[in-house]
Design a protein around this motif. Structure first.
Motif, short mmCIF file in Angstrom:
data_model
loop_
_atom_site.label_atom_id
_atom_site.label_comp_id
_atom_site.label_asym_id
_atom_site.label_seq_id
_atom_site.Cartn_x
_atom_site.Cartn_y
_atom_site.Cartn_z
N ALA A 7 -3.52 105.08 -50.56
CA ALA A 7 -4.36 105.54 -49.45
C ALA A 7 -3.48 106.27 -48.45
CB ALA A 7 -5.03 104.35 -48.77
N HIS A 8 -4.08 107.14 -47.66
CA HIS A 8 -3.31 107.96 -46.74
C HIS A 8 -3.03 107.21 -45.44
CE1 HIS A 8 -4.50 112.02 -48.84
NE2 HIS A 8 -3.87 111.17 -49.63
N GLY A 9 -2.15 106.23 -45.52
CA GLY A 9 -1.78 105.47 -44.34
C GLY A 9 -2.57 104.18 -44.21
N HIS A 28 4.75 107.34 -50.05
CA HIS A 28 3.87 108.22 -50.82
C HIS A 28 3.23 109.26 -49.92
CE1 HIS A 28 -0.26 109.26 -52.10
NE2 HIS A 28 0.34 109.53 -53.22
N PHE A 29 2.62 108.82 -48.84
CA PHE A 29 1.81 109.76 -48.06
C PHE A 29 2.66 110.83 -47.40
CE2 PHE A 29 -0.40 111.10 -44.14
CZ PHE A 29 -1.39 111.85 -44.76
N GLN A 30 3.75 110.41 -46.76
CA GLN A 30 4.54 111.43 -46.07
C GLN A 30 5.24 112.37 -47.05
OE1 GLN A 30 6.22 110.82 -42.15
NE2 GLN A 30 5.73 108.67 -42.37
N SER A 31 5.68 111.85 -48.19
CA SER A 31 6.28 112.74 -49.19
C SER A 31 5.22 113.69 -49.76
CB SER A 31 6.92 111.93 -50.32
OG SER A 31 7.99 111.14 -49.81
N LEU A 32 4.02 113.15 -49.94
CA LEU A 32 2.91 113.99 -50.41
C LEU A 32 2.68 115.18 -49.48
CD1 LEU A 32 0.24 113.92 -52.33
CD2 LEU A 32 -0.85 112.86 -50.36
N ILE A 33 2.61 114.89 -48.19
CA ILE A 33 2.30 115.95 -47.22
C ILE A 33 3.49 116.88 -47.01
CG2 ILE A 33 1.54 116.44 -44.87
CD1 ILE A 33 -0.57 115.10 -46.75
#
Lengths: 462, 462
Positions: free
Chosen positions: A166-168, B137-142
């Motif tokens: 999930a995004h955060g 995951h999320f920050q690397s994704l963005i």
């Protein structure tokens, strides 16, 4: 980190776009405090959705009730050097004092239909745009996605497994909530259980198996530590070999009064493994042990597995659910529809909106299926059930929030009203949303007021 | 809501999956406190990515430093009736006491390469899995998505506009940070400015225009209220007509010492509108006014507009960036690689991992471009620059965090090292990541220890 009750703290008033604050300063300086009407709605449906399911209203109302600028926030804004002290004083006293009308959470909705209306002094209604969209968009996005799994799973257990991708943090717990609201059975995310009372489910990870010198030992240790709700993960090394180990272990556990409730598959061809594992379990006397599947599961895979007759009793749905992977955003907006008593609308290319305070009227056929909506001005007397109801006045909720269980019951009623074509996964013909003459007349009036020729074709419904 | 300094509060220790807690109880009861080694890595690149950019390490380290169960959290867990009081007492004293090795934030990485390793007593290293993945995951994704826009925008202004359709509050501010780290110029999200010091940008919304009886009046009011950094939104009714109004207004503003800095386009064919508006502005003596474009912008659109020579000086990138819309999740994992001194690996179909404590060695060609990585065991002496460095010991950072400006400078160096084929948007041939003999030998040893025949082909790099 100070101790606080389990749950995610509200992010505060600075979770907004900079332009809201600069516009507010403009409104403040010009004394533009008249009543504004904004509505939140979605534009076209993506091809992989046949409906939207409204969610997030409770968080939107919490946000409006709590809205204020703290001293620390004001001090930080002051330090930017962009805002006058008179304006910052105004912000210090700003609270949301307006009205909200909305579709209840769990209502099916379609393109161009507002699910929330804010009626408030212009600065208040403007400031809240960014966070209101952020809240309503995400939960409606996930609820709409989740309901598709519910529709195809045909009663099998569905659990949200999406926290890790999930995004955060907020995305994780709001996704759990939206999925539960739409009919999922629960979530693996502990904080979503703590904050919203959602039932928690969990099995074991590969690392538990790997930390032991043998899979047999890992199974036995886990079983003796967690005798209730025992699900064993069997794909770490070799799925069928592990199923045989479960069968071999079961009598020894049974002697201690421990029953193997089931197994979890997490990789490979889930349908093929499920069939082989079912045979191994059945032949080993574990006919009542269930098979739970996870790993890249979404509604398309659930539908295919069940069509093939895969003997799977439940699914963990993670990444695809929590990111709404096939449509990770909805084309939605929160637009000014009236200011100081005058209807307004945007005429930008491809983004023309309908002005004014609107109502959605839904009609039903003899089977109780919804068969068409009409978008009109509030107060119009036309056929159908009006879907938008008052929920807040003077910045306060009009009634206590429904429980999530009540919303789930309401969603079951909504699902019963879904026409068969819209229940299926492939893109169906667009659900009919027509525009009433009264609204068309208001749009002409809005154009005339701004000195524009009347716009061309109405915004399309798909 | 209590006042707190601007910023999002940490969500606490309950932001984890239920199975982490049930496994921890199992470890606790069996006295399994030996040292475990877990690594976070991504599997295959999606076809729409040629590289990953590491981000989120700072938040991961914050999380580990702050990890504890509050009294309220423990009380809530106790109420579940699933956990023994001895285990809850153990949780009450649990802190993260381990080591972390990692690639610095802003490092380019490729499939199978760990970007973070946790070495800690098994329960500590296990518990943190869910949130560590969620953060990294999320920050690397963005960051990986954002760098693609940076590569094609060729120096034009890039601003994150994604708050409203980001997946919740944390996603919005973490996306702002990841995009800024990757080379964006700033964000519209105020809280990201407050929490991370990211430069803020903002223009005006359609509602500001609509709230006025005429567009001319709205422009003038906005200009006089916000004389600095003045960008006027010109697509509310008719883009070119509005550009002409800006030209007509400019001399009157100039007489008050106010300069129109530029205009924003937000709908329609952005390239075509930009060309027409550029001509209107130039002919009207506003040659220095810039054109800023937003509305469904992503790296593909930026590349196409600039190839066509569209006179656009900057872009607001929103939904596509904050949701990483063409790849809203990465196939990544945090896996046990060693326990109590023994190498471990997962052998699940399609998800086989490399065991042990690993290092990534990167080689560069005569142009300074990276030309191949080798994955090996830590301490191996092979060609290339080792990318993984110690960052935490005894649960505490080894040094102060770099500033975001320092990370941005580091990213510029990484970008300079990108081979030309990987800088382009279309899928390039996979970057070569080879596995060293020492690591292959360790994998055989891990299989032998668990009584399995050696696995087949190595996990593929794309």
């Amino acid at each position: 980190m100070a101790d606080h009750p389990p749950g995610i703290a509200a992010p505060g008033a600075l979770l907004t776009d900079l332009y809201q604050l600069t516009m507010l300063q403009g409104y403040f300086e010009r004394g533009m405090f008249d009543t504004a009407v904004f509505e939140f709605f979605a534009r076209k449906l993506p091809a992989c959705r046949n409906f939207y399911l409204a969610a997030g209203l409770e968080m939107a109302l919490d946000y409006l009730e709590q809205l204020h600028f703290s001293d620390a926030e004001l001090a930080w804004l002051d330090g930017l050097g962009r805002f006058s002290s008179a304006f910052l004083d105004y912000l210090a006293g700003l609270r949301f004092s307006g009205e909200v009308q909305a579709m209840p959470e769990g209502t099916l909705f379609f393109p161009q239909e507002p699910i929330l209306r804010v009626t408030a002094p212009l600065p208040e209604a403007q400031l809240v745009e960014s966070r209101l969209i952020n809240l309503l968009h995400f939960q409606s996005l996930i609820a709409s996605k989740a309901l598709r799994s519910v529709l195809v799973a045909d009663g099998r257990l569905l659990v949200d497994f999406g926290l890790r991708r999930a995004h955060g943090a907020e995305a994780a717990i709001f996704a759990s909530r939206a999925a539960y609201l739409a009919g999922f059975d629960g979530t693996a995310t502990v904080l979503a259980g703590a904050q919203f009372g959602i039932p928690l489910y969990g099995t074991m990870a590969h690392s538990f198996i790997q930390a032991h010198d043998s899979e047999e030992l890992a199974f036995e240790h886990f079983a003796r530590s967690l005798p209730e709700g025992l699900l064993l993960l069997i794909d770490t090394y070799d799925t069928e070999a592990a199923a045989a180990k479960v069968v071999a272990l079961a009598p020894r556990l049974a002697a201690s009064g421990i029953r193997v409730r089931g197994v979890r598959l997490d990789s490979g061809d889930l349908g093929e493994h499920a069939r082989r594992v079912r045979r191994i379990l059945d032949d080993g006397g574990l006919k009542e042990a269930t098979i739970f599947a996870s790993g890249n599961v979404d509604e398309y895979l659930i539908a295919r597995l069940l069509e093939e007759g895969a003997p799977i009793d439940g699914f963990g749905v993670g990444t695809h659910l929590d990111t709404s992977a096939d449509a990770p955003a909805l084309d939605c907006a929160y637009k000014l529809q009236e200011y100081a008593g005058k209807p307004r609308r945007k005429r930008s290319e491809g983004k023309v909106t309908w002005p004014g305070r609107k109502q959605v009227f839904r009609r039903f056929d003899e089977h109780g299926h919804c068969c068409g909506d009409t978008l009109s001005v509030e107060g119009d007397r036309i056929e159908g059930t009006p879907l938008i109801v008052p929920v807040m006045r003077g910045g306060r909720r009009l009634q206590a929030s429904p429980s999530l269980e009540q919303v789930r019951a309401y969603v079951r009623g909504q699902v019963a009203s879904l026409p068969p074509a819209l229940r299926r996964l492939p893109a169906a013909e667009a659900y009919p949303v027509q525009v009433a003459p009264a609204l068309e007349a208001l749009a002409r009036e809005a154009d005339r007021l701004i000195g524009l020729a009347t716009a061309g074709p109405a915004p399309s419904a798909r």
